[in-house]
Every structure is written in structure tokens, then in C-alpha cells.
Motif scaffolding. Structure first.
Motif, mmCIF file in Angstrom:
data_model
loop_
_atom_site.group_PDB
_atom_site.id
_atom_site.type_symbol
_atom_site.label_atom_id
_atom_site.label_comp_id
_atom_site.label_asym_id
_atom_site.label_seq_id
_atom_site.Cartn_x
_atom_site.Cartn_y
_atom_site.Cartn_z
ATOM 1 N N ARG A 80 12.013 2.901 -27.186
ATOM 2 C CA ARG A 80 12.830 3.439 -26.091
ATOM 3 C C ARG A 80 11.852 4.200 -25.204
ATOM 4 O O ARG A 80 10.854 4.739 -25.685
ATOM 5 C CB ARG A 80 13.915 4.363 -26.637
ATOM 6 N N PHE A 81 12.118 4.249 -23.920
ATOM 7 C CA PHE A 81 11.154 4.829 -22.984
ATOM 8 C C PHE A 81 11.903 5.610 -21.916
ATOM 9 O O PHE A 81 12.779 5.053 -21.260
ATOM 10 C CB PHE A 81 10.337 3.695 -22.341
ATOM 11 N N HIS A 82 11.561 6.881 -21.772
ATOM 12 C CA HIS A 82 12.205 7.752 -20.776
ATOM 13 C C HIS A 82 11.109 8.405 -19.949
ATOM 14 O O HIS A 82 10.160 8.952 -20.508
ATOM 15 C CB HIS A 82 13.044 8.827 -21.468
ATOM 16 N N ASP A 83 11.257 8.342 -18.631
ATOM 17 C CA ASP A 83 10.250 8.953 -17.771
ATOM 18 C C ASP A 83 10.920 9.689 -16.615
ATOM 19 O O ASP A 83 12.105 9.486 -16.330
ATOM 20 C CB ASP A 83 9.253 7.893 -17.273
ATOM 21 N N PRO A 84 10.152 10.554 -15.934
ATOM 22 C CA PRO A 84 10.764 11.379 -14.875
ATOM 23 C C PRO A 84 11.147 10.608 -13.630
ATOM 24 O O PRO A 84 11.766 11.166 -12.729
ATOM 25 C CB PRO A 84 9.666 12.407 -14.559
ATOM 26 N N PHE A 85 10.832 9.326 -13.570
ATOM 27 C CA PHE A 85 11.132 8.533 -12.380
ATOM 28 C C PHE A 85 12.346 7.636 -12.557
ATOM 29 O O PHE A 85 12.714 6.894 -11.654
ATOM 30 C CB PHE A 85 9.911 7.689 -11.995
ATOM 31 N N GLU A 86 12.972 7.697 -13.746
ATOM 32 C CA GLU A 86 14.164 6.891 -13.986
ATOM 33 C C GLU A 86 15.309 7.378 -13.120
ATOM 34 O O GLU A 86 15.437 8.571 -12.863
ATOM 35 C CB GLU A 86 14.599 6.997 -15.460
ATOM 36 N N GLU A 87 16.110 6.438 -12.729
ATOM 37 C CA GLU A 87 17.302 6.818 -11.949
ATOM 38 C C GLU A 87 18.481 7.017 -12.897
ATOM 39 O O GLU A 87 18.575 6.364 -13.925
ATOM 40 C CB GLU A 87 17.635 5.704 -10.955
ATOM 41 N N GLY A 88 19.364 7.909 -12.526
ATOM 42 C CA GLY A 88 20.590 8.106 -13.253
ATOM 43 C C GLY A 88 20.450 9.013 -14.376
ATOM 44 O O GLY A 88 21.121 9.295 -15.232
#
Length: 141
Positions: free
Chosen positions: A133-141
Motif C-alpha cells: 500500500r502506498f500513501h504520499d502527500p500528493f494523493e488526492e482525496g
């Protein structure tokens, strides 16, 4: 969940190594790579039948001690100030980590977009069952 390896990333590299047929992302505590670091690497070409048989058909993680693990990340969370890596138990053992969660600070000079784009390229290579799983500060929503 126990935590391991607290330090600050000061250098990020992300580039293809065409002669070796791989794409490499490195995060390091210093600019020379002589301190603590993680290298994340994937091939530029599709995994071979042999790589699939040997379960080496995904990205690999390498530490400064030379320990290597294939496909051992379960989750990656990047913020503008930190990166948290969640490893599976096999990776903890193979990489000689003291815990499954590794949180590293990101120095202000770190190119966070370069880190995010490089890791997305490497960590989503090959065997989809080993993609974290990958989460970054540029994801929308």
C-alpha cells in the motif's frame, strides 16, 4: 508494532541503471552513502521465468550491511517530513531490523516528489501480490 532504525534522510537518488537493467532509489543519512541507507531496486525489463521461480520477481530492498529482501514492504507512508516503511516478518529477519515499522525523518532539502515518483516506479514492479500500500502527500482525496 515495534519500531526500528530512527534516522533522518538527507539524500535521495532515483535513476535508471541501464547497464545493470535496473531502476534504483536510494535514501541515505549522508551524501556519500557511508552512513545508514536503504536502496530499493527493480529491473527495467519484465521478470524472467527464473526470477518468478526463485520468488525474485519483485523489487528488492538492500541495507548498508548488504542485507537483501524481495517484496517485503506491506505499506509505505510518505509525508513532507517523514517516510514510514512497514515490513513483513520475513523482511525484518532478512534485513536484520529490530521491528516491522521504520520511520525516518526527511531533511528539508530532500526532494519529496523525486522520492515519491521513484518509489512508485520501483515498488510497483513485477509480482502484484508483493506491491505495498502506498500513501504520499500528493494523493488526492
Amino acid at each position: 508494532m515495534s519500531e526500528s532504525r530512527q534516522w533522518e534522510v538527507r539524500t535521495v537518488t532515483s535513476s535508471p541503471d541501464v547497464p545493470d537493467d535496473c531502476f534504483v532509489v536510494g535514501i541515505s543519512e549522508d551524501t556519500e552513502g557511508s552512513e545508514r541507507y536503504f536502496i530499493f531496486q527493480s529491473r527495467l525489463s519484465a521478470p524472467s521465468a527464473q526470477a518468478r521461480r526463485l520468488e525474485m520477481d519483485s523489487y528488492c530492498t538492500v541495507t548498508e550491511s548488504g542485507d537483501v529482501n524481495y517484496g517485503g514492504l506491506e505499506n509505505v507512508v510518505i509525508t513532507p517530513a517523514s517516510i514510514t516503511l512497514y515490513f513483513n516478518e520475513e523482511a525484518v529477519e532478512e534485513l536484520s531490523l529490530s521491528g516491522r515499522r521504520v520511520t525516518l525523518g526527511l531533511a528539508p532539502e530532500v526532494d519529496v516528489p523525486l522520492l515519491v515518483s521513484g518509489l512508485r516506479k520501483v515498488l510497483f514492479y513485477g509480482n502484484a501480490e508483493k506491491h505495498p500500500r502506498f500513501h504520499d502527500p500528493f494523493e488526492e482525496g
